[in-house]
Design an enzyme around this catalytic site. Structure first.
Site, PDB file in Angstrom:
ATOM      1  N   LYS A  74       0.795  -1.235   0.000  1.00  0.00           N
ATOM      2  CA  LYS A  74       0.000   0.000   0.000  1.00  0.00           C
ATOM      3  C   LYS A  74       0.828   1.286   0.000  1.00  0.00           C
ATOM      4  O   LYS A  74       0.371   2.310  -0.504  1.00  0.00           O
ATOM      5  CB  LYS A  74      -0.953   0.026   1.201  1.00  0.00           C
ATOM      6  CG  LYS A  74      -2.102  -0.941   1.078  1.00  0.00           C
ATOM      7  CD  LYS A  74      -3.088  -0.742   2.206  1.00  0.00           C
ATOM      8  CE  LYS A  74      -4.152  -1.819   2.145  1.00  0.00           C
ATOM      9  NZ  LYS A  74      -5.283  -1.562   3.025  1.00  0.00           N
ATOM     10  N   ASP A 110      -9.950   2.941   1.727  1.00  0.00           N
ATOM     11  CA  ASP A 110     -10.064   2.301   3.051  1.00  0.00           C
ATOM     12  C   ASP A 110     -10.669   3.265   4.066  1.00  0.00           C
ATOM     13  O   ASP A 110     -11.614   2.923   4.778  1.00  0.00           O
ATOM     14  CB  ASP A 110      -8.681   1.870   3.560  1.00  0.00           C
ATOM     15  CG  ASP A 110      -8.152   0.641   2.848  1.00  0.00           C
ATOM     16  OD1 ASP A 110      -8.965  -0.213   2.452  1.00  0.00           O
ATOM     17  OD2 ASP A 110      -6.920   0.535   2.694  1.00  0.00           O
TER      18      ASP A 110
END
Ligand code: ATR
Length: 288
Positions: A74, A110
């Protein structure tokens, strides 16, 4: 099984990470594509750290429309993209890539997914006192989205210096204030007693340690909304005990579903069928 024909025009989306074989994302996204009648398919691409750059080049070369990005890529993936959405840059992590004719842009869904799940659960974070357990990667996105929404934050972490560092980073955005404390019973007692929301971002309670909870049961009360971002198991000990104490609860699968829905909207340009995605995820967990 996607149960839908692959045509000459099928657009490919997928997930890169390591390990990812247990991911429910393919079931969730393919159910949504099917429901919407879209000629899209979503597949898992297990990608080791050492070949991340090749994988991203491959996305361009193969004209893969979209990727989700998970552990351990990420942060590292950010240097390999053409553009990073401002919000994702602020969080310092990308979990969604959109490929527009070879130009790759990174987003973070997210944190907005967490926020959406909280709102759908009936909590508007503005002006609320929110206690966050943990100060790791997941806590960063969650706490930033809450700070920007005008919540008052208390962050508790086993290593308190990590909580203090996160609070320092958040301070400019946290107009209702942010404090850092150690993750011990005395601090938890003080923080939770007048809190509106309790969020667990630690890995405590995650399979295989399903009999663990980060919070002593006596601290849970009926005024709380408890959000555990752990999704495996779907019903953690913390959530069970919170429900028994009369609290409202939200499980980690809701965050998975909403981050997926927001990612899919970037790829298809259409609102995602969230109820279908939820059913697919719940069915997958049930069948495991
Ligand atoms: P993630 O990306 O899932 O947030 P991470 O960055 O490794 O993963 O963060 C894990 C979080 O869980 C951290 O806040 C960690 O606390 P420390 O910073 O003190 O290590 C917390 N954590 C993990 N195991 C824990 C345990 N047994 N007790 C309390 N906190 C724990």
């Amino acid at each position: 099984m996607t149960n839908q024909p692959i045509s000459g025009k099928t657009r490919v989306c997928g997930l890169i990470g390591d390990p990812i074989t247990h991911s429910v994302s393919p079931l969730m996204h393919n159910a949504a594509f099917r429901k919407m009648g879209l000629d899209f398919v979503y597949v898992n691409f297990p990608v080791k750290r050492v070949v991340l750059a090749e994988a991203i080049q491959g996305m361009r070369a193969l004209n893969i429309r979209g990727l989700n990005v998970t552990i351990p890529h990420k942060v590292a993936v950010m240097d390999l993209l053409d553009e990073i959405d401002e919000y994702a840059r602020g969080i310092g992590a990308v979990n969604t890539i959109v490929n527009d004719g070879g130009k790759l842009k990174g987003y973070n869904t997210d944190a907005p997914g967490f926020l959406r799940a909280l709102r759908e659960g009936g909590v508007a974070p503005e002006g609320k006192k929110i206690v966050i357990l943990g100060a790791g990667g997941a806590a960063r996105g969650v706490s930033r989205s809450l700070a920007e929404s005008g919540a008052q934050l208390v962050i508790l972490n086993r290593h308190p210096e990590t909580a203090a560092e996160l609070a320092r980073i958040l301070a400019p955005a946290a107009r209702a204030g942010v404090t850092a404390l150690p993750l011990d019973e005395a601090s938890m007692t003080g923080a939770i007693q007048d809190a509106d929301v309790l969020v667990n971002t630690t890995s405590v309670g995650m399979s295989p340690d399903e009999d663990m909870s980060p919070v002593p049961v006596k601290l849970l009360n009926a005024r709380l909304m408890v959000f555990d971002i752990v999704y495996h198991p779907a019903g953690t000990r913390l959530l069970r005990e919170a429900r028994a104490a009369g609290a409202r609860v939200i499980g980690g699968l809701e965050m998975i579903i909403w981050q997926g829905a927001l990612a899919q909207q970037y790829w298809t340009g259409q609102p995602a069928p969230v109820a279908v995605m939820r059913r697919a995820v719940q069915k997958a967990r049930y069948e495991k």
